[in-house]
Design an enzyme around this catalytic site. Structure first.
Site, mmCIF file in Angstrom:
data_model
loop_
_atom_site.group_PDB
_atom_site.id
_atom_site.type_symbol
_atom_site.label_atom_id
_atom_site.label_comp_id
_atom_site.label_asym_id
_atom_site.label_seq_id
_atom_site.Cartn_x
_atom_site.Cartn_y
_atom_site.Cartn_z
ATOM 1 N N HIS A 33 -2.914 6.421 4.423
ATOM 2 C CA HIS A 33 -1.610 6.416 4.651
ATOM 3 C C HIS A 33 -1.053 7.845 4.414
ATOM 4 C CE1 HIS A 33 -1.702 2.326 5.830
ATOM 5 N NE2 HIS A 33 -0.959 1.748 4.815
ATOM 6 N N CYS A 61 0.723 -0.975 0.185
ATOM 7 C CA CYS A 61 0.118 -0.073 -0.038
ATOM 8 C C CYS A 61 0.978 1.254 0.060
ATOM 9 C CB CYS A 61 -0.798 0.077 1.204
ATOM 10 S SG CYS A 61 -0.226 -0.679 2.679
#
Ligand code: A2P
Length: 340
Positions: free
Chosen positions: A246, A133
């Site tokens: 994130h 990710c």
């Protein structure tokens, strides 16, 4: 280019990413003939909604893949190692979200905005890997700059949401937060330390060189996706008490000079990127801006005044969507459109 309609499975359908894969499939323009939901034996008896229908969750077994065209896997590395080759042997192309196959030279590692051409190598093993990710959002933002003026070195520090660890970690942050604000004892099951009101410089397991596996993934996967082993990457990955999204502080050194304004201009027309960079008006990307959408958000673009050719920036994306489920479904869309 084909418009074949396909039988698709989601393996790990009851997990945090698997659930989002179902939503992304609902939103996708894939020509779907059928959707099959697979998980462990524990989930047999559950039903999940897909476009208004309730579909049963079935136990994943070696027989699950007969007659399927594509399987989207997010059921952990061990499960992928075991079942992806079985699915591929049954003629079902696997798009795998785990780290099990990413560095296999016969498995393409794909971010559609960066290296869509690599998908063609799916024929070697019948498996395509979805990157880590943190790496996906970083290469989406950095590839246009690399193409323009060559990136020599990347220094990245991440601020990663707990959803990247899975459903149990989401529950752990929620439960610990609730316990703490009520002055109650809290339990630790997923992380070695309390994650509520804390930052843990520890994602995945430590390696002999002192880096974590997550940090090494950012080095190795960036080079594989950007198809340039000369790029130097050093990472510090940190888990923060955020549910979704994130964030990354990224410093790059380029071969040729580029101004912050030029980076802003390049990224404004880059696929999958949205520039949010107006600090005077408090505009910069936040985890809360990223959550629930598919673009990689970039802000705080500025010259690194400590070196000749350096740029600093802040890169944010939804780790469960673009960092996992969306990217997997985008790969499947390209695969079906161009190759099946
Ligand atoms: P289950 O819910 O039945 O345990 P997360 O990463 O959010 O924890 O989700 C992991 C996903 O992987 C879940 O859907 C989980 O199913 C699935 N899973 C874990 N182990 C297996 C297995 N051995 N076979 C099939 N699915 C598995």
């Amino acid at each position: 280019m084909s418009r074949k309609s396909v039988h698709v499975a989601v393996a790990g359908a009851t997990g945090a990413v698997g659930n989002q894969m179902i939503t992304c499939l609902e939103e996708s323009n894939l020509p779907l003939k059928s959707v099959k939901l697979l998980a462990s034996k524990r989930s047999v008896g559950r039903q999940l909604r897909f476009r208004g229908d309730l579909l049963p969750v079935e136990e994943m077994t070696p027989e699950s893949f007969k007659g399927l065209d594509v399987a989207l896997f997010s059921a952990g590395g061990g499960t992928s190692k075991q079942f992806a080759p079985i699915a591929a042997d049954a003629g079902c192309v696997v798009v795998d979200n785990s780290s099990a196959w990413r560095m296999d030279p016969d498995v393409p590692l794909v971010v559609p905005e960066v290296n869509p051409h690599a998908i063609k190598d799916y024929t070697k093993k019948g498996i395509i890997a979805n990157p880590n990710c943190s790496t996906i959002q970083m290469v989406v933002a950095l590839n246009p700059i690399h193409k323009h003026c060559g990136i020599k070195r990347i220094v990245v520090s991440t601020y990663q949401a707990v959803s990247g660890t899975g459903k149990k970690a989401i529950d752990e942050l929620f439960d610990q937060t609730r316990a703490m604000i009520n002055f109650l004892d809290y339990a630790k099951q997923v992380y070695p330390h309390r994650i509520a009101f804390n930052c843990l410089p520890h994602i995945d397991v430590f390696q002999e060189n002192g880096y974590t596996k997550e940090e090494m993934k950012m080095l190795n996967e960036t080079r594989k996706i950007m198809e340039d082993d000369s790029i130097a990457v050093t990472a510090t990955t940190v888990r923060v008490p955020v549910f979704y999204g994130h964030c990354e502080a990224v410093n790059i050194e380029t071969s040729r000079h580029i101004s912050a304004g030029h980076v802003r201009q390049l990224l404004s027309s880059a696929p999958g990127v949205k520039v949010m960079d107006d600090p005077g008006n408090n505009v910069y990307p936040l985890a809360t801006d990223a959550a629930g959408q598919d673009l990689t958000l970039v802000g705080r673009i500025r010259q690194d005044e400590s070196i000749e050719n350096g740029i600093n920036m802040w890169i944010v994306a939804d780790n469960i969507r673009k960092g996992a489920a969306t990217n997997t479904v985008q790969i499947a869309e390209l695969l079906v459109k161009e190759y099946l």
